[in-house]
Design a protein around this motif. Sequence first.
Motif, PDB file in Angstrom:
ATOM      1  N   ARG A  89       9.702  -2.732 -16.489  1.00 58.35           N
ATOM      2  CA  ARG A  89       9.244  -4.128 -16.467  1.00 58.35           C
ATOM      3  C   ARG A  89      10.332  -5.062 -15.935  1.00 58.35           C
ATOM      4  O   ARG A  89      10.046  -6.012 -15.199  1.00 58.35           O
ATOM      5  CB  ARG A  89       8.814  -4.568 -17.872  1.00 58.35           C
ATOM      6  N   TYR A  90      11.570  -4.793 -16.294  1.00 56.13           N
ATOM      7  CA  TYR A  90      12.678  -5.614 -15.804  1.00 56.13           C
ATOM      8  C   TYR A  90      12.824  -5.466 -14.292  1.00 56.13           C
ATOM      9  O   TYR A  90      12.893  -6.463 -13.554  1.00 56.13           O
ATOM     10  CB  TYR A  90      13.970  -5.191 -16.510  1.00 56.13           C
ATOM     11  N   TYR A  91      12.862  -4.234 -13.817  1.00 55.21           N
ATOM     12  CA  TYR A  91      13.106  -4.010 -12.391  1.00 55.21           C
ATOM     13  C   TYR A  91      11.904  -4.398 -11.535  1.00 55.21           C
ATOM     14  O   TYR A  91      12.070  -4.865 -10.402  1.00 55.21           O
ATOM     15  CB  TYR A  91      13.526  -2.556 -12.158  1.00 55.21           C
ATOM     16  N   LEU A 120      17.796   2.452 -10.543  1.00 52.56           N
ATOM     17  CA  LEU A 120      16.874   2.486  -9.409  1.00 52.56           C
ATOM     18  C   LEU A 120      16.814   3.847  -8.730  1.00 52.56           C
ATOM     19  O   LEU A 120      15.851   4.135  -8.017  1.00 52.56           O
ATOM     20  CB  LEU A 120      17.253   1.409  -8.386  1.00 52.56           C
ATOM     21  N   PHE A 121      17.804   4.706  -8.934  1.00 49.12           N
ATOM     22  CA  PHE A 121      17.688   6.072  -8.417  1.00 49.12           C
ATOM     23  C   PHE A 121      16.465   6.765  -9.025  1.00 49.12           C
ATOM     24  O   PHE A 121      15.687   7.412  -8.324  1.00 49.12           O
ATOM     25  CB  PHE A 121      18.957   6.874  -8.731  1.00 49.12           C
ATOM     26  N   GLY A 128       8.047   5.825  -6.028  1.00 45.22           N
ATOM     27  CA  GLY A 128       7.861   5.988  -4.590  1.00 45.22           C
ATOM     28  C   GLY A 128       7.856   4.681  -3.824  1.00 45.22           C
ATOM     29  O   GLY A 128       7.529   4.657  -2.630  1.00 45.22           O
ATOM     30  N   GLU A 129       8.217   3.581  -4.489  1.00 49.47           N
ATOM     31  CA  GLU A 129       8.193   2.274  -3.835  1.00 49.47           C
ATOM     32  C   GLU A 129       9.461   2.058  -3.010  1.00 49.47           C
ATOM     33  O   GLU A 129      10.579   2.185  -3.518  1.00 49.47           O
ATOM     34  CB  GLU A 129       8.057   1.159  -4.866  1.00 49.47           C
ATOM     35  N   ALA A 130       9.265   1.701  -1.749  1.00 50.67           N
ATOM     36  CA  ALA A 130      10.382   1.564  -0.813  1.00 50.67           C
ATOM     37  C   ALA A 130      11.357   0.472  -1.225  1.00 50.67           C
ATOM     38  O   ALA A 130      12.557   0.557  -0.938  1.00 50.67           O
ATOM     39  CB  ALA A 130       9.853   1.293   0.587  1.00 50.67           C
ATOM     40  N   ARG A 131      10.868  -0.561  -1.911  1.00 52.90           N
ATOM     41  CA  ARG A 131      11.751  -1.693  -2.241  1.00 52.90           C
ATOM     42  C   ARG A 131      12.927  -1.254  -3.108  1.00 52.90           C
ATOM     43  O   ARG A 131      14.049  -1.770  -2.959  1.00 52.90           O
ATOM     44  CB  ARG A 131      10.971  -2.810  -2.937  1.00 52.90           C
ATOM     45  N   TYR A 132      12.696  -0.293  -3.991  1.00 54.03           N
ATOM     46  CA  TYR A 132      13.778   0.141  -4.869  1.00 54.03           C
ATOM     47  C   TYR A 132      14.826   0.936  -4.098  1.00 54.03           C
ATOM     48  O   TYR A 132      16.032   0.763  -4.301  1.00 54.03           O
ATOM     49  CB  TYR A 132      13.216   0.968  -6.026  1.00 54.03           C
ATOM     50  N   ALA A 133      14.394   1.787  -3.202  1.00 56.70           N
ATOM     51  CA  ALA A 133      15.337   2.535  -2.371  1.00 56.70           C
ATOM     52  C   ALA A 133      16.124   1.602  -1.460  1.00 56.70           C
ATOM     53  O   ALA A 133      17.311   1.826  -1.188  1.00 56.70           O
ATOM     54  CB  ALA A 133      14.592   3.577  -1.541  1.00 56.70           C
ATOM     55  N   GLN A 134      15.481   0.543  -1.007  1.00 56.72           N
ATOM     56  CA  GLN A 134      16.167  -0.423  -0.143  1.00 56.72           C
ATOM     57  C   GLN A 134      17.266  -1.157  -0.894  1.00 56.72           C
ATOM     58  O   GLN A 134      18.319  -1.470  -0.326  1.00 56.72           O
ATOM     59  CB  GLN A 134      15.149  -1.407   0.437  1.00 56.72           C
ATOM     60  N   VAL A 135      17.044  -1.432  -2.168  1.00 55.21           N
ATOM     61  CA  VAL A 135      18.097  -2.065  -2.968  1.00 55.21           C
ATOM     62  C   VAL A 135      19.294  -1.118  -3.101  1.00 55.21           C
ATOM     63  O   VAL A 135      20.456  -1.547  -3.011  1.00 55.21           O
ATOM     64  CB  VAL A 135      17.575  -2.481  -4.354  1.00 55.21           C
ATOM     65  N   LEU A 136      19.031   0.158  -3.301  1.00 54.26           N
ATOM     66  CA  LEU A 136      20.125   1.129  -3.355  1.00 54.26           C
ATOM     67  C   LEU A 136      20.950   1.089  -2.068  1.00 54.26           C
ATOM     68  O   LEU A 136      22.188   1.108  -2.102  1.00 54.26           O
ATOM     69  CB  LEU A 136      19.576   2.545  -3.583  1.00 54.26           C
ATOM     70  N   LYS A 182      23.479  12.171  -3.331  1.00 53.21           N
ATOM     71  CA  LYS A 182      22.044  12.280  -3.056  1.00 53.21           C
ATOM     72  C   LYS A 182      21.681  11.969  -1.608  1.00 53.21           C
ATOM     73  O   LYS A 182      20.710  12.507  -1.079  1.00 53.21           O
ATOM     74  CB  LYS A 182      21.269  11.353  -4.000  1.00 53.21           C
ATOM     75  N   LYS A 183      22.468  11.117  -0.966  1.00 51.29           N
ATOM     76  CA  LYS A 183      22.126  10.707   0.399  1.00 51.29           C
ATOM     77  C   LYS A 183      22.923  11.452   1.464  1.00 51.29           C
ATOM     78  O   LYS A 183      22.454  11.597   2.593  1.00 51.29           O
ATOM     79  CB  LYS A 183      22.381   9.199   0.567  1.00 51.29           C
ATOM     80  N   MET A 184      24.114  11.929   1.121  1.00 48.25           N
ATOM     81  CA  MET A 184      24.996  12.478   2.151  1.00 48.25           C
ATOM     82  C   MET A 184      25.661  13.783   1.750  1.00 48.25           C
ATOM     83  O   MET A 184      26.603  14.230   2.415  1.00 48.25           O
ATOM     84  CB  MET A 184      26.081  11.449   2.491  1.00 48.25           C
ATOM     85  N   GLY A 185      25.228  14.371   0.641  1.00 50.53           N
ATOM     86  CA  GLY A 185      25.868  15.575   0.132  1.00 50.53           C
ATOM     87  C   GLY A 185      26.026  16.669   1.183  1.00 50.53           C
ATOM     88  O   GLY A 185      25.090  16.989   1.901  1.00 50.53           O
TER      89      GLY A 185
END
Length: 407
Positions: A89-91, A120-121, A128-136, A182-185
């Motif tokens: 709810r917060y995020y 957000l990870f 599956g919402e793109a907005r959260y990955a974009q914040v990361l 997670k992104k570049m391992g």
Amino acid sequence: MKRTLFFAGFALLALSVACSGRRSLLNGNESLAVRMVESEIARHPSPATLDGIPEGKIKWNYTTGLELLAMIDAANAYGRSDFYDYALRYYDTIVRPDASVITYKKEKYNLDHVCPGRPLFIIAERTGEARYAQVLDTLFRQLQEHPRNDDGGFWHKQVYPHQMWLDGLYMAEPFYAEYAVKKMGGSESFRKLKSDIVSQFVLVGKHTYDPATGLYRHACDVAREQFWCDKTTGQTPHAWGRAMGWYAMGLVETLQYLGVDETTQPMVDILNHIYEVLPKFADPQTGMWYQVLDQPGREGNYLEATGSIMFVYAMLKGVRLGYLPAAMQSEAMRLYERFVERFVRENSDGTISIIDCCAVAGLGGKDMRDGSFDYYISEPIIENDCKGVGPFIWASMEYDRLCGRLR
């Protein structure tokens, strides 16, 4: 063989005795991790009001993010989807559909603003919402552009030039490590990022280490310009308990992503040094630690909950993950029990509370915080500070694992 079985049986007996606890809170059927999350939700029906934020406002806040991450971990561990829903709810509110974040500005280059992104990870993966990955991605870009000292150490904030604070290691490095893995391992870029992450811990240790005590001071001004710093070392006058607690937690929570190898061994060495020195500064009656860590027993100093539980949590987890000696396990469990005895109160409405939490402490700023003993003991003492609640939830989960209540 008989000798091995004897000691194995003795160890199990000792574990059973430890888990039996010495007071009713430890003897209850329900985990104290679960009870604390339930208590916080009862106190704060809206997650936006955690950390005393007024009703109707919402703030991108490291303390809120810390506690909500602990709640999400408890949700996964105990099968309580309502805990996850509370955090979501917060995020869902603070991250807008266009992936902008209410009250966050990247150009402030504040390490505190990286910490609340960690949940957000999980949220990005589950929704599956793109907005959260974009914040990361935005938070990672902040770190790539973040101002640094000549030796590569991050400034704590843009408005605190050349300053390295122990707090900042927790604020940035676990996120930095999780994103890198997670992104570049496995890539060449990952190896460079991994080296940079380790370097941040080593540099802040070098800049803040006090050889007279073996402790680490709260912060250092590498430029030797701030009114609060020693003009020779650049350090603050004292080791503050929670600052070293942040450092210990930051080491453990970053190592959980990077693992132990030749590159990260310096982090393991720092962690072990911390736990070699800490017993010398603990209160002999309770085993807990003081607000001003390097002044145990001094008049006006007090046993402080948030730093104490950070040390206990990092110790429990560090032992479980093999960063600290296995022989420390029984002591870590004993310290958890002693923390509960000293700092956790059962309320008449069935909730539980953590008492004797330092509300906040920092350096400089408009209030001219000077890092003196008198300054640290002058800050407000409150209950249920997020900076104590989150680590307590995690420490309780570690304790439950050892007692067989949680896999």
